[in-house]
Design an enzyme around this catalytic site. Sequence first.
Site, PDB file in Angstrom:
ATOM      1  N   HIS A 124       0.816  -1.225   0.000  1.00 25.74           N
ATOM      2  CA  HIS A 124       0.000   0.000   0.000  1.00 25.74           C
ATOM      3  C   HIS A 124       0.849   1.274   0.000  1.00 25.74           C
ATOM      4  CE1 HIS A 124      -3.636  -2.265   0.452  1.00 25.74           C
ATOM      5  NE2 HIS A 124      -3.313  -2.733   1.645  1.00 25.74           N
ATOM      6  N   ASP A 161      -2.809 -10.665  -2.357  1.00 20.71           N
ATOM      7  CA  ASP A 161      -3.370 -10.122  -1.109  1.00 20.71           C
ATOM      8  C   ASP A 161      -4.827  -9.718  -1.365  1.00 20.71           C
ATOM      9  OD1 ASP A 161      -2.180  -8.712   1.660  1.00 20.71           O
ATOM     10  OD2 ASP A 161      -3.938  -7.679   0.840  1.00 20.71           O
ATOM     11  N   ASP A 244      -4.761 -12.755   3.426  1.00 19.83           N
ATOM     12  CA  ASP A 244      -5.984 -12.270   4.064  1.00 19.83           C
ATOM     13  C   ASP A 244      -7.244 -12.546   3.246  1.00 19.83           C
ATOM     14  OD1 ASP A 244      -4.875 -10.495   2.274  1.00 19.83           O
ATOM     15  OD2 ASP A 244      -4.809  -8.801   3.667  1.00 19.83           O
TER      16      ASP A 244
HETATM   17 ZN   LIG Z   1      -4.217  -7.168   2.715  1.00 21.83          ZN
END
Ligand SMILES: [Zn+2]
Length: 306
Positions: A124, A161, A244
Amino acid sequence: MLRLYTHPACLEHDPGRGHPESPARLQAVLAALDRDRFAPLDRIESPRASREALERVHAPAYVARMLASAPATGLVQLDEDTYLSPGSAEAALRAAGAVVAAVDAVLDASASRAFCAVRPPGHHATADQAMGFCLFNNVAVGAAHALAERGLERVAIADFDVHHGNGTQDIFAQEPRVLFVSSHQWPLYPGSGAAGETGVGNLVNAPLPPDTGSRAFRQVWEEMLLPRLHAFAPQLLLVSAGFDAHRDDPLAQLQLEADDYAWLTARLLDVARTHAAGRVVSTLEGGYDLGALAACAAAHVGALMG
Ligand SMILES: [Zn+2]
């Protein structure tokens, strides 16, 4: 041979009590990789990333701020969910440094593949903004090193992810030597990753609705993302390995199983074996249920061992 890069300093970044991106995550991954099955792993302490390596993707003022802002005690808040603790700068340097060292190792053929068990995660982080638990964009720093220092012309990044790797996308949106392919839940944090975001034809985004499940997830990779990776014929494959999307994860609802990560990793290995002399460098991103994270990381690393 598969190398495992990690460093004790990566346990010393602590964003605070109750924060999902806790040191216990890395402890769970390392415990899972401590079993007999993983005895053949070649374990290496990751070096620090150099300033030069970081500044290939991050603004110099941003790098300086990240390295100088860690508090002596307590926390410094960078955005709504991203913090610096006393150990954060060293952890972030070792996390990015792991990917750079792993890229060198696979290009020098001292290892064929590598997994970087590091934190804080990276995908990110943009050129000049920490966000989403991320400080330096570890996978982007590794990719930029492969281009600038090692002279590669085609580097692919596969990001599974459950959140979109907005930072990686931003950093390489105008860089045709990098192909970025991502599956992620949408809508979900950070909000980017629509199918129409294609950069200079080098971004492939597969937004997936909640409750997608194993079958549809595999189908999207089989029919959409893996063919783009093959068509690009990368000389090196990097992986943003967040776990995740597992059904037990508290931050998302994609409903995958640990076995899906073994399946996808084997398919990614096919890409690398076909085009990149088997060279894969994978680095840990998210994954917030400790049991699921341990099982998924073990499935991923087991498949990387080939
Ligand atoms: Zn994540």
